[in-house]
Scaffold this motif. Sequence first.
Motif, short mmCIF file in Angstrom:
data_model
loop_
_atom_site.label_atom_id
_atom_site.label_comp_id
_atom_site.label_asym_id
_atom_site.label_seq_id
_atom_site.Cartn_x
_atom_site.Cartn_y
_atom_site.Cartn_z
N ALA A 41 0.68 -1.09 -0.07
CA ALA A 41 0.08 -0.05 -0.07
C ALA A 41 0.73 1.33 -0.01
CB ALA A 41 -0.96 -0.17 1.22
N SER A 42 2.15 1.27 0.83
CA SER A 42 2.84 2.47 0.78
C SER A 42 3.51 2.96 -0.70
CB SER A 42 3.89 2.06 1.62
OG SER A 42 4.75 1.13 1.17
N LYS A 43 3.60 2.00 -1.59
CA LYS A 43 4.13 2.12 -2.81
C LYS A 43 2.88 2.76 -3.80
CE LYS A 43 7.84 -1.05 -2.28
NZ LYS A 43 8.01 -2.50 -2.11
N LYS A 44 1.75 1.90 -3.77
CA LYS A 44 0.63 2.19 -4.56
C LYS A 44 -0.05 3.39 -4.19
CE LYS A 44 -2.23 -1.34 -5.67
NZ LYS A 44 -3.25 -2.38 -5.84
N GLU A 45 -0.09 3.81 -2.76
CA GLU A 45 -0.72 4.95 -2.32
C GLU A 45 0.17 6.15 -2.15
OE1 GLU A 45 -3.85 4.40 0.33
OE2 GLU A 45 -3.79 2.12 -0.16
N GLY A 46 1.71 6.11 -2.84
CA GLY A 46 2.48 7.00 -2.25
C GLY A 46 2.50 7.63 -0.81
N LEU A 47 2.62 6.77 -0.16
CA LEU A 47 2.96 7.07 1.36
C LEU A 47 4.14 7.98 1.53
CD1 LEU A 47 2.26 7.12 4.48
CD2 LEU A 47 3.56 5.06 4.56
N PHE A 48 5.39 7.72 0.72
CA PHE A 48 6.39 8.18 1.24
C PHE A 48 6.88 9.39 0.13
CE2 PHE A 48 7.14 4.14 3.40
CZ PHE A 48 7.21 4.68 4.83
N ARG A 49 6.08 9.38 -0.75
CA ARG A 49 6.16 10.28 -2.09
C ARG A 49 5.44 11.47 -1.84
NH1 ARG A 49 3.91 7.40 -6.13
NH2 ARG A 49 2.00 8.60 -5.74
N ASP A 50 4.06 11.45 -1.28
CA ASP A 50 3.19 12.36 -1.42
C ASP A 50 2.86 13.00 0.05
OD1 ASP A 50 2.92 11.84 -3.82
OD2 ASP A 50 1.26 10.60 -3.76
N TYR A 51 3.41 12.34 1.01
CA TYR A 51 3.07 12.81 2.38
C TYR A 51 4.39 12.93 3.33
CZ TYR A 51 -1.61 11.04 0.99
OH TYR A 51 -2.71 10.84 0.58
N GLN A 52 4.16 13.83 4.16
CA GLN A 52 5.17 14.03 5.28
C GLN A 52 4.82 12.92 6.24
OE1 GLN A 52 6.44 17.84 6.83
NE2 GLN A 52 4.56 18.59 5.40
N VAL A 53 5.77 12.04 6.94
CA VAL A 53 5.40 10.96 7.67
C VAL A 53 5.89 11.14 9.02
CG1 VAL A 53 5.31 8.54 8.20
CG2 VAL A 53 5.04 9.49 5.74
N TYR A 54 5.35 11.06 10.33
CA TYR A 54 5.76 11.07 11.41
C TYR A 54 5.35 10.14 12.24
CZ TYR A 54 7.13 16.06 10.46
OH TYR A 54 7.77 17.01 9.88
N VAL A 55 6.14 9.86 13.34
CA VAL A 55 5.65 8.71 14.33
C VAL A 55 5.56 9.16 15.60
CG1 VAL A 55 6.97 6.88 12.70
CG2 VAL A 55 8.22 7.91 14.77
N ALA A 56 4.81 8.33 16.43
CA ALA A 56 4.49 8.57 17.71
C ALA A 56 5.27 7.69 18.79
CB ALA A 56 2.99 8.51 18.24
N ILE A 57 6.00 8.01 19.61
CA ILE A 57 7.01 7.36 20.51
C ILE A 57 6.41 7.19 21.80
CG2 ILE A 57 9.34 6.92 21.38
CD1 ILE A 57 9.01 6.98 18.23
N LYS A 58 6.37 5.98 22.47
CA LYS A 58 6.09 5.95 23.76
C LYS A 58 7.01 4.91 24.42
CE LYS A 58 2.46 4.99 26.99
NZ LYS A 58 0.86 4.88 27.37
N GLU A 59 7.72 5.44 25.56
CA GLU A 59 8.74 4.45 26.13
C GLU A 59 9.60 3.95 24.96
OE1 GLU A 59 6.48 1.47 28.48
OE2 GLU A 59 5.43 2.98 29.42
N ASP A 60 10.26 4.80 24.12
CA ASP A 60 11.47 4.20 23.19
C ASP A 60 10.76 3.42 22.30
OD1 ASP A 60 13.44 5.97 24.20
OD2 ASP A 60 13.96 4.18 25.70
N ASN A 61 9.35 3.42 22.02
CA ASN A 61 8.67 2.33 20.82
C ASN A 61 7.96 3.20 20.11
OD1 ASN A 61 9.76 -0.07 21.88
ND2 ASN A 61 8.54 0.17 23.68
N VAL A 62 7.95 3.02 18.55
CA VAL A 62 7.00 3.55 17.65
C VAL A 62 5.61 2.68 17.96
CG1 VAL A 62 6.48 3.72 15.47
CG2 VAL A 62 8.76 4.06 16.10
N VAL A 63 4.83 3.64 18.26
CA VAL A 63 3.19 3.17 18.65
C VAL A 63 2.11 3.71 17.61
CG1 VAL A 63 4.00 2.64 21.03
CG2 VAL A 63 3.11 4.96 20.41
N GLY A 64 2.54 4.34 16.87
CA GLY A 64 1.71 4.95 15.91
C GLY A 64 2.35 5.98 14.87
N PHE A 65 1.48 6.27 13.70
CA PHE A 65 1.96 7.09 12.91
C PHE A 65 0.97 7.70 12.21
CE2 PHE A 65 1.43 3.48 10.20
CZ PHE A 65 1.08 3.72 8.97
#
Length: 148
Positions: A42-66
Amino acid sequence: MISIRKYQENDFLRLCEIHDQARKQELKSANLEEAFIPLKTASKKEGLFRDYQVYVAIKEDNVVGFVAFNKEELGWLYVDPVFQHQGIGSKLIDFVVSSPYKPIYLEVLKGNPAKNLYLKKGFKVIRHEKGQMPGNEKFQVEVDLMKY
């Protein structure tokens, strides 16, 4: 405590885990389980990294959302099901709407319980639409178009 930082390439496998679990939940709520496509595709088909700015949520040193957005759209927001209902989605929305690239709209699948969070955060439903699912066009979907 939850912090938010820009996506890094080494986050990708964790984003796949989060998306795939949460997306299955989302699709189940819309009776569209068969429409599931893993993030690796899906990330390729829908241009996730091409068309959007992507940020992650961190809790206790773990990525828990984006979250992924551009000037026009909040296109992706997923939280690991284990960490849902802990304010992470809310924090990601706050981050997006306070950014200089504040998107003006988002689409929520019919039946998605996240719609209530968007309403609480100030988004308004401007219309209901039917059409083909982006990235998996063989499925028909109903969405609420929401604007901040």
